[in-house]
Design a protein around this motif. Structure first.
Motif, short mmCIF file in Angstrom:
data_model
loop_
_atom_site.label_atom_id
_atom_site.label_comp_id
_atom_site.label_asym_id
_atom_site.label_seq_id
_atom_site.Cartn_x
_atom_site.Cartn_y
_atom_site.Cartn_z
N TYR A 33 -4.19 72.04 41.57
CA TYR A 33 -3.15 71.72 40.59
C TYR A 33 -3.67 72.01 39.20
CZ TYR A 33 -0.88 69.55 44.50
OH TYR A 33 -0.29 69.35 45.71
N LYS A 34 -2.85 72.73 38.39
CA LYS A 34 -3.28 72.99 37.02
C LYS A 34 -2.92 71.83 36.10
CE LYS A 34 0.58 76.14 36.08
NZ LYS A 34 0.87 77.50 35.65
N ARG A 35 -2.04 70.97 36.58
CA ARG A 35 -1.72 69.77 35.80
C ARG A 35 -1.35 68.64 36.75
NH1 ARG A 35 0.88 68.35 30.39
NH2 ARG A 35 1.81 66.38 30.89
N LEU A 36 -1.94 67.49 36.51
CA LEU A 36 -1.63 66.29 37.29
C LEU A 36 -1.64 65.10 36.35
CD1 LEU A 36 -1.29 64.75 40.01
CD2 LEU A 36 -3.77 64.60 40.06
N VAL A 37 -0.50 64.41 36.29
CA VAL A 37 -0.38 63.22 35.44
C VAL A 37 0.13 62.08 36.31
CG1 VAL A 37 0.78 62.22 33.44
CG2 VAL A 37 0.14 64.64 33.42
N VAL A 38 -0.58 60.95 36.28
CA VAL A 38 -0.16 59.76 37.02
C VAL A 38 0.12 58.65 36.01
CG1 VAL A 38 -0.83 58.03 38.72
CG2 VAL A 38 -1.51 60.41 39.05
N LYS A 39 1.33 58.11 36.08
CA LYS A 39 1.76 57.04 35.17
C LYS A 39 2.28 55.85 35.96
CE LYS A 39 3.71 60.30 31.85
NZ LYS A 39 4.94 60.63 31.15
N GLU A 40 2.38 54.73 35.28
CA GLU A 40 3.02 53.56 35.88
C GLU A 40 4.47 53.91 36.18
OE1 GLU A 40 2.87 50.28 33.18
OE2 GLU A 40 0.89 50.88 32.49
N ALA A 41 4.99 53.38 37.28
CA ALA A 41 6.39 53.61 37.62
C ALA A 41 7.29 52.89 36.62
CB ALA A 41 6.67 53.11 39.03
N THR A 42 8.42 53.49 36.33
CA THR A 42 9.39 52.83 35.47
C THR A 42 10.03 51.68 36.25
OG1 THR A 42 11.19 54.27 36.19
CG2 THR A 42 9.92 54.99 34.26
N ALA A 43 10.66 50.78 35.54
CA ALA A 43 11.32 49.66 36.20
C ALA A 43 12.40 50.13 37.17
CB ALA A 43 11.92 48.72 35.14
N ALA A 44 13.12 51.19 36.78
CA ALA A 44 14.18 51.73 37.65
C ALA A 44 13.59 52.31 38.94
CB ALA A 44 14.96 52.79 36.91
N ASN A 45 12.50 53.08 38.82
CA ASN A 45 11.87 53.66 40.01
C ASN A 45 11.23 52.59 40.88
OD1 ASN A 45 12.65 56.18 39.25
ND2 ASN A 45 10.60 56.99 38.93
N ARG A 46 10.69 51.57 40.23
CA ARG A 46 10.08 50.47 40.99
C ARG A 46 11.14 49.76 41.82
NH1 ARG A 46 5.29 47.72 40.81
NH2 ARG A 46 4.51 48.88 39.05
N ALA A 47 12.31 49.55 41.23
CA ALA A 47 13.39 48.86 41.94
C ALA A 47 14.02 49.74 43.03
CB ALA A 47 14.47 48.42 40.94
N GLU A 48 14.27 51.01 42.70
CA GLU A 48 14.97 51.89 43.63
C GLU A 48 14.09 52.40 44.77
OE1 GLU A 48 17.67 55.96 43.62
OE2 GLU A 48 17.09 55.04 41.72
N PHE A 49 12.85 52.81 44.46
CA PHE A 49 11.98 53.43 45.46
C PHE A 49 10.80 52.56 45.88
CE2 PHE A 49 13.58 57.03 42.82
CZ PHE A 49 14.41 57.59 43.78
N ASN A 50 10.64 51.39 45.28
CA ASN A 50 9.48 50.54 45.51
C ASN A 50 8.20 51.29 45.15
OD1 ASN A 50 8.26 48.12 46.20
ND2 ASN A 50 7.86 48.80 48.29
N GLU A 51 8.26 52.00 44.04
CA GLU A 51 7.18 52.86 43.57
C GLU A 51 6.29 52.10 42.59
OE1 GLU A 51 7.91 57.13 42.08
OE2 GLU A 51 7.94 55.93 40.27
N ALA A 52 4.98 52.21 42.75
CA ALA A 52 4.04 51.59 41.81
C ALA A 52 3.52 52.62 40.81
CB ALA A 52 2.88 50.96 42.56
N TRP A 53 3.30 53.85 41.28
CA TRP A 53 2.77 54.93 40.45
C TRP A 53 3.64 56.17 40.61
CZ3 TRP A 53 -0.83 53.52 37.11
CH2 TRP A 53 -1.62 52.42 37.41
N HIS A 54 3.78 56.92 39.53
CA HIS A 54 4.58 58.15 39.54
C HIS A 54 3.67 59.31 39.13
CE1 HIS A 54 8.32 60.44 39.26
NE2 HIS A 54 7.73 61.07 38.26
N ALA A 55 3.56 60.32 40.01
CA ALA A 55 2.72 61.49 39.73
C ALA A 55 3.60 62.70 39.46
CB ALA A 55 1.81 61.77 40.91
#
Length: 80
Positions: A33-55
Motif C-alpha cells: 500500500y502506498k498510503r494507509l491511514v487508520v483513524k478512530e471510527a466516527t460515532a455514525a460508523n460505530r453505531a451502524e457497523f460496530n466499527e472501532a477503527w476505520h482504515a
C-alpha cells in the motif's frame, strides 16, 4: 498524551494498522500500500457497523482506493 498508543477499544491503533496491512487488495491481491491511514471510527460508523477503527488504503500496485472497518475484537467488518 503524546507518544502513547491510544486504546479506545479492545485493540490498539498499531494492531488495527497491522490488520489493515495484512488484508490483500480486493482488486489485484497485493499487500503493498502506498498510503494507509487508520483513524478512530466516527460515532455514525460505530453505531451502524460496530466499527472501532476505520482504515483508508490505496494500493501501491493498482491504485485502488479501499476503506475498511475493524471492530473491537480485531475482526474486519467491511471492505469497500
Amino acid at each position: 498524551m503524546a507518544g502513547e498508543d491510544r486504546r479506545l477499544s479492545g485493540i490498539s491503533r498499531e494492531r488495527a494498522e497491522r490488520i489493515a496491512r495484512a488484508h490483500a487488495c480486493e482488486n489485484c491481491g497485493e499487500y503493498s500500500y502506498k498510503r494507509l491511514v487508520v483513524k478512530e471510527a466516527t460515532a455514525a460508523n460505530r453505531a451502524e457497523f460496530n466499527e472501532a477503527w476505520h482504515a483508508t488504503k490505496i494500493c501501491g500496485v493498482c491504485g485502488l482506493h479501499q476503506e475498511m472497518g475493524i471492530d473491537e475484537e480485531g475482526e474486519i467488518v467491511y471492505v469497500g
